[in-house]
Motif scaffolding. Structure first.
Motif, PDB file in Angstrom:
ATOM      1  N   TYR A   1       4.162 -14.649 -10.685  1.00 16.03           N
ATOM      2  CA  TYR A   1       4.961 -14.592  -9.458  1.00 16.03           C
ATOM      3  C   TYR A   1       5.583 -13.201  -9.293  1.00 16.03           C
ATOM      4  CZ  TYR A   1       8.707 -15.957  -6.178  1.00 16.03           C
ATOM      5  OH  TYR A   1       9.558 -16.063  -5.113  1.00 16.03           O
ATOM      6  N   GLU A   2       6.148 -12.675 -10.374  1.00 10.76           N
ATOM      7  CA  GLU A   2       6.752 -11.346 -10.342  1.00 10.76           C
ATOM      8  C   GLU A   2       5.673 -10.274 -10.175  1.00 10.76           C
ATOM      9  OE1 GLU A   2       9.903 -10.677 -10.323  1.00 10.76           O
ATOM     10  OE2 GLU A   2      10.770 -12.627 -10.874  1.00 10.76           O
ATOM     11  N   GLY A   3       4.526 -10.467 -10.838  1.00 10.37           N
ATOM     12  CA  GLY A   3       3.443  -9.488 -10.761  1.00 10.37           C
ATOM     13  C   GLY A   3       2.882  -9.342  -9.366  1.00 10.37           C
ATOM     14  N   PHE A   4       2.958 -10.415  -8.589  1.00  9.41           N
ATOM     15  CA  PHE A   4       2.501 -10.385  -7.199  1.00  9.41           C
ATOM     16  C   PHE A   4       3.661 -10.133  -6.242  1.00  9.41           C
ATOM     17  CE2 PHE A   4      -1.390 -12.128  -8.871  1.00  9.41           C
ATOM     18  CZ  PHE A   4      -2.346 -11.692  -7.981  1.00  9.41           C
ATOM     19  N   LYS A   5       4.719  -9.526  -6.786  1.00  7.32           N
ATOM     20  CA  LYS A   5       5.882  -9.093  -5.984  1.00  7.32           C
ATOM     21  C   LYS A   5       6.478 -10.234  -5.169  1.00  7.32           C
ATOM     22  CE  LYS A   5       5.078  -4.891  -7.394  1.00  7.32           C
ATOM     23  NZ  LYS A   5       3.921  -5.177  -8.278  1.00  7.32           N
ATOM     24  N   LYS A   6       6.355 -11.459  -5.704  1.00 11.45           N
ATOM     25  CA  LYS A   6       6.913 -12.671  -5.075  1.00 11.45           C
ATOM     26  C   LYS A   6       6.308 -12.936  -3.707  1.00 11.45           C
ATOM     27  CE  LYS A   6      11.288 -12.054  -7.541  1.00 11.45           C
ATOM     28  NZ  LYS A   6      12.767 -11.983  -7.442  1.00 11.45           N
ATOM     29  N   ARG A   7       5.112 -12.390  -3.458  1.00  9.24           N
ATOM     30  CA  ARG A   7       4.436 -12.583  -2.174  1.00  9.24           C
ATOM     31  C   ARG A   7       3.538 -13.821  -2.200  1.00  9.24           C
ATOM     32  NH1 ARG A   7       7.242  -9.283   1.277  1.00  9.24           N
ATOM     33  NH2 ARG A   7       7.751  -7.357   0.163  1.00  9.24           N
ATOM     34  N   ILE A   8       3.325 -14.370  -3.397  1.00 13.59           N
ATOM     35  CA  ILE A   8       2.537 -15.592  -3.559  1.00 13.59           C
ATOM     36  C   ILE A   8       3.512 -16.693  -3.958  1.00 13.59           C
ATOM     37  CG2 ILE A   8       0.671 -16.680  -4.862  1.00 13.59           C
ATOM     38  CD1 ILE A   8      -0.575 -14.408  -3.557  1.00 13.59           C
ATOM     39  N   PRO A   9       3.515 -17.831  -3.280  1.00 14.55           N
ATOM     40  CA  PRO A   9       4.426 -18.912  -3.675  1.00 14.55           C
ATOM     41  C   PRO A   9       4.221 -19.303  -5.139  1.00 14.55           C
ATOM     42  CG  PRO A   9       3.403 -19.385  -1.559  1.00 14.55           C
ATOM     43  CD  PRO A   9       2.694 -18.186  -2.106  1.00 14.55           C
ATOM     44  N   MET A  10       5.295 -19.631  -5.815  1.00 13.20           N
ATOM     45  CA  MET A  10       5.217 -20.009  -7.216  1.00 13.20           C
ATOM     46  C   MET A  10       4.218 -21.144  -7.444  1.00 13.20           C
ATOM     47  SD  MET A  10       6.512 -19.458 -10.320  1.00 13.20           S
ATOM     48  CE  MET A  10       8.199 -18.851 -10.244  1.00 13.20           C
ATOM     49  N   LYS A  11       4.176 -22.096  -6.517  1.00 12.58           N
ATOM     50  CA  LYS A  11       3.286 -23.251  -6.688  1.00 12.58           C
ATOM     51  C   LYS A  11       1.812 -22.857  -6.638  1.00 12.58           C
ATOM     52  CE  LYS A  11       3.186 -24.542  -1.785  1.00 12.58           C
ATOM     53  NZ  LYS A  11       3.447 -25.615  -0.788  1.00 12.58           N
ATOM     54  N   GLU A  12       1.506 -21.672  -6.097  1.00 10.87           N
ATOM     55  CA  GLU A  12       0.122 -21.209  -6.033  1.00 10.87           C
ATOM     56  C   GLU A  12      -0.256 -20.350  -7.234  1.00 10.87           C
ATOM     57  OE1 GLU A  12      -0.844 -19.424  -2.288  1.00 10.87           O
ATOM     58  OE2 GLU A  12      -0.009 -21.084  -1.123  1.00 10.87           O
ATOM     59  N   CYS A  13       0.718 -19.987  -8.050  1.00 11.58           N
ATOM     60  CA  CYS A  13       0.445 -19.202  -9.254  1.00 11.58           C
ATOM     61  C   CYS A  13      -0.119 -20.126 -10.335  1.00 11.58           C
ATOM     62  CB  CYS A  13       1.717 -18.530  -9.760  1.00 11.58           C
ATOM     63  SG  CYS A  13       2.461 -17.365  -8.596  1.00 11.58           S
ATOM     64  N   MET A  14      -1.137 -19.664 -11.038  1.00 14.31           N
ATOM     65  CA  MET A  14      -1.760 -20.484 -12.078  1.00 14.31           C
ATOM     66  C   MET A  14      -2.128 -19.609 -13.273  1.00 14.31           C
ATOM     67  SD  MET A  14      -5.191 -22.903 -11.824  1.00 14.31           S
ATOM     68  CE  MET A  14      -4.380 -24.379 -11.188  1.00 14.31           C
ATOM     69  N   THR A  15      -1.780 -20.057 -14.457  1.00 12.44           N
ATOM     70  CA  THR A  15      -2.133 -19.323 -15.669  1.00 12.44           C
ATOM     71  C   THR A  15      -3.599 -19.582 -16.017  1.00 12.44           C
ATOM     72  OG1 THR A  15      -1.572 -21.124 -17.194  1.00 12.44           O
ATOM     73  CG2 THR A  15       0.226 -19.643 -16.521  1.00 12.44           C
ATOM     74  N   GLY A  16      -4.134 -18.743 -16.908  1.00 11.82           N
ATOM     75  CA  GLY A  16      -5.518 -18.931 -17.338  1.00 11.82           C
ATOM     76  C   GLY A  16      -5.719 -20.259 -18.036  1.00 11.82           C
ATOM     77  N   ARG A  17      -4.749 -20.661 -18.836  1.00 14.79           N
ATOM     78  CA  ARG A  17      -4.871 -21.941 -19.549  1.00 14.79           C
ATOM     79  C   ARG A  17      -4.875 -23.111 -18.562  1.00 14.79           C
ATOM     80  NH1 ARG A  17      -4.647 -22.959 -24.756  1.00 14.79           N
ATOM     81  NH2 ARG A  17      -3.811 -20.883 -25.225  1.00 14.79           N
TER      82      ARG A  17
END
Length: 226
Positions: free
Chosen positions: A160-176
């Motif tokens: 979320y931080e890496g995408f400058k908070k421009r992507i909603p948290m719910k759309e962020c997904m880890t590799g695992r």
């Protein structure tokens, strides 16, 4: 993993790296590093494709109201070839169709090897995903989810931080989490990608020492420390 020795890079002396270091040799070397990193991202997509069931005819798959039980993946190449879906050059890296216990869903995936991007790129990534979903809503008769996957990141907050908070948290997904969605082994992929690290390190350092001013500088520094 992608091999440094196979990377081409720029050798014309006009790369940004050459300008930063004032050295054509260093410029060419770091240009090859960049090319290797890019190749590693492409290789990651290939590894994923090799471990899942790939849909060969997306349009035929979409014509069926109820998908078979399981996990099915469509890579970008097949999305582009679709005559049903609209993409306008902004295709996601994967579509993942999943049916388990009578529930079926579609996951629109943008897969990243890194986890830090500038604001403009972050906004563009999110806009492209949302545009693809809205343009094809009537053809995706499932519960649709968008995900930006940072394969090597373990924390959603960091993505979320890496995408400058421009992507909603719910759309962020880890590799695992991505591998759990696909029902494949995340740790096995990580280990597979480490295979050429020692070779890459050796080749990089060997080529670094072929640059005479660099070798001379390092020899002098080493002698000073003895």
């Amino acid at each position: 993993m992608a091999r440094f020795r196979e990377a081409k890079g720029r050798v014309d002396g006009n790369s940004g790296y050459a300008r930063v270091f004032g050295s054509q040799g260093l410029g060419a070397l770091f240009s090859r590093v960049q090319a290797t990193v890019i190749s590693a991202g492409t290789e990651l997509e290939r590894i994923v494709r090799d471990k899942v069931d790939n849909i060969q005819d997306l349009d035929d798959f979409l014509s069926v109201e109820q998908m078979p039980e399981g996990v099915f993946v469509v890579p970008k190449k097949q999305i582009k070839a679709s005559k049903v879906l609209l993409s306008s050059g902004s295709e996601p890296d994967f579509l993942v169709f999943k049916r388990r216990q009578g529930r079926q869903s579609c996951h629109v995936i943008e897969l990243k090897d890194g986890d830090a991007f500038d604001t403009k790129k972050s906004e563009a990534e999110h806009t492209a995903l949302q545009s693809f979903v809205s343009s094809n809503a009537r053809h995706l008769q499932y519960l649709v989810h968008c995900h930006v996957v940072s394969f090597n990141q373990d924390l959603r907050q960091a993505i979320y931080e890496g995408f400058k908070k421009r992507i909603p948290m719910k759309e962020c997904m880890t590799g695992r989490e991505f591998c759990e969605l696909l029902e494949i082994d995340y740790d096995a992929i990580v280990e597979q990608r480490k295979a050429d690290q020692n070779l890459n390190r050796k080749d990089f350092l060997t080529d670094l020492l072929k640059i005479k001013p660099v070798k001379k500088f390092l020899q002098k520094r080493l002698n000073e420390e003895v």
